[in-house]
Design an enzyme around this catalytic site. Structure first.
Site, PDB file in Angstrom:
ATOM      1  N   HIS A 251       0.840  -1.194   0.000  1.00  0.00           N
ATOM      2  CA  HIS A 251       0.000   0.000   0.000  1.00  0.00           C
ATOM      3  C   HIS A 251       0.878   1.250   0.000  1.00  0.00           C
ATOM      4  CE1 HIS A 251       0.914  -0.548   4.262  1.00  0.00           C
ATOM      5  NE2 HIS A 251       0.481   0.674   4.520  1.00  0.00           N
TER       6      HIS A 251
ATOM      7  N   ASP B  50       6.208   4.190   4.861  1.00  0.00           N
ATOM      8  CA  ASP B  50       7.046   3.175   5.488  1.00  0.00           C
ATOM      9  C   ASP B  50       7.020   1.848   4.749  1.00  0.00           C
ATOM     10  OD1 ASP B  50       4.345   3.197   6.477  1.00  0.00           O
ATOM     11  OD2 ASP B  50       4.916   1.783   8.044  1.00  0.00           O
ATOM     12  N   HIS B  51       6.250   1.782   3.671  1.00  0.00           N
ATOM     13  CA  HIS B  51       6.208   0.566   2.862  1.00  0.00           C
ATOM     14  C   HIS B  51       6.724   0.777   1.443  1.00  0.00           C
ATOM     15  CE1 HIS B  51       3.807  -1.965   5.703  1.00  0.00           C
ATOM     16  NE2 HIS B  51       3.599  -0.764   6.196  1.00  0.00           N
TER      17      HIS B  51
ATOM     18  N   HIS C  77      -7.532  -1.161   5.915  1.00  0.00           N
ATOM     19  CA  HIS C  77      -6.616  -0.149   6.433  1.00  0.00           C
ATOM     20  C   HIS C  77      -7.131   1.235   6.048  1.00  0.00           C
ATOM     21  CE1 HIS C  77      -2.964   1.103   8.273  1.00  0.00           C
ATOM     22  NE2 HIS C  77      -2.334   1.463   7.171  1.00  0.00           N
TER      23      HIS C  77
ATOM     24  N   ASP D  56      -0.437  -3.652   5.914  1.00  0.00           N
ATOM     25  CA  ASP D  56      -1.051  -3.262   7.174  1.00  0.00           C
ATOM     26  C   ASP D  56      -2.552  -3.549   7.125  1.00  0.00           C
ATOM     27  OD1 ASP D  56       1.449  -2.281   7.654  1.00  0.00           O
ATOM     28  OD2 ASP D  56       0.866  -0.215   7.895  1.00  0.00           O
TER      29      ASP D  56
END
EC number: 3.1.26.11
Length: 305
Positions: A63, A67-68, A143, A213
């Site tokens: 996504h 942080d991804h 999410h 997430d």
């Protein structure tokens, strides 16, 4: 079937912590490497943990939270400086190409390989990669932004020859390929020998599911049921209910509950909130109270299953 090898390059959440980088993993099997998420600093941690990337051709982004995916441009740049020539295939939400293609075009335009984007919808489960031995299917998650997990599956292999039986029926070497594919054997006298008498079933294919997430979501259970290993985010502890509700993340107990209800063989938790200052012992304790075969990931960990 060969074992799957999972290298955890980062298992922290949005706020960086010493020793816990942003999300990234590399799954290796069938002589292939697949990267799952590419948080900031992924290329540096790949070097730190001596990860060789010659067979890394596909990157899957769950996504569009930084942080991804913030590490993607840095990783591509590092691979280019290492002399890479093979193209890179990036599987992600359609918006990733709009955001990142200009950056890669600016900083990596002179590299001898292309970066190709393959968009998928995070709102439904679909096969997004397939070859002769591997299949990757998306897992819709819950999410704050559209988010998808990934199911990596080996395709079923050939049946195993029972040598003493094939010798007893004088099965020629030239027929072994057909036998492995499931064919019955007909002797010179016209007797039909059932395949099940001459072979054993294929080794069960390996399956790995990545779910981060996401808030607690039982809708994913049919998609991950019985997998050899499940990685499920465990951002919070049960005591952090308010934060879970506000951010649509899971607790360690919720991750373990999903594992138990799905009947998975092994659970790995990660994506820990910085509010617990890097102490992962409470996360492991909470998860193991629900699902005993749980491991708490740390950056640099390598798992085989």
């Amino acid at each position: 079937m060969e074992q799957m090898k999972l290298t955890v390059l980062g298992c922290g959440s949005a706020l960086p912590l010493t020793g816990f980088g942003h999300s990234s993993q590399v799954l290796e099997f069938r002589n292939k490497q697949f990267m799952i998420d590419c948080g900031e600093g992924t290329q540096a941690r790949a070097v730190r943990y001596h990860l060789k990337t010659a067979r890394l051709n596909h990157i899957f982004i769950s996504h569009l939270h930084g942080d991804h995916c913030f590490g993607l441009v840095g990783l591509v740049s590092t691979l280019g400086m290492l002399g890479r020539t093979a193209d890179i295939e990036v599987h992600a939400h359609p918006d990733l190409e709009r955001l990142y293609a200009p950056l890669i075009g600016h900083f990596c335009s002179d590299f001898p390989f292309a970066v190709r984007f393959h968009p998928f919808s995070p709102h439904r489960s679909e096969v997004i990669y397939e070859d002769r031995s591997v299949r990757v299917t998306t897992i819709p998650l819950k999410h704050r932004v559209p988010s998808s997990g990934f199911l990596f599956e080996e395709k079923e292999g050939e049946r195993h020859i029972v040598r003493k039986m094939t010798d007893a029926y004088s099965v020629p070497v030239s027929f072994m390929k057909d036998l492995k594919a499931g064919a019955d054997f007909v002797t010179e006298d016209g007797e039909v020998v059932p395949n099940a008498r001459l072979t054993l079933p294929p080794t069960p294919p390996k399956r790995y599911a990545y779910c981060s997430d996401t808030a607690y979501n039982e809708k994913i259970i049919p998609l991950i049921e019985g997998v050899d290993c499940l990685y499920h985010e465990a951002t919070f502890l049960t005591e952090d209910k308010a934060r879970m509700a506000a951010t649509l993340h899971s607790s360690a107990a919720q991750a373990a509950t999903i594992a138990a209800k799905a009947g998975v063989k092994r659970l790995i938790i990660g994506h820990y909130s910085a509010r617990h200052n890097g102490d992962i012992a409470p996360f492991l304790e909470e998860a193991q109270s629900v699902f005993a075969n749980t491991c708490a990931a740390k950056d640099g960990d390598v798992f085989f299953f």
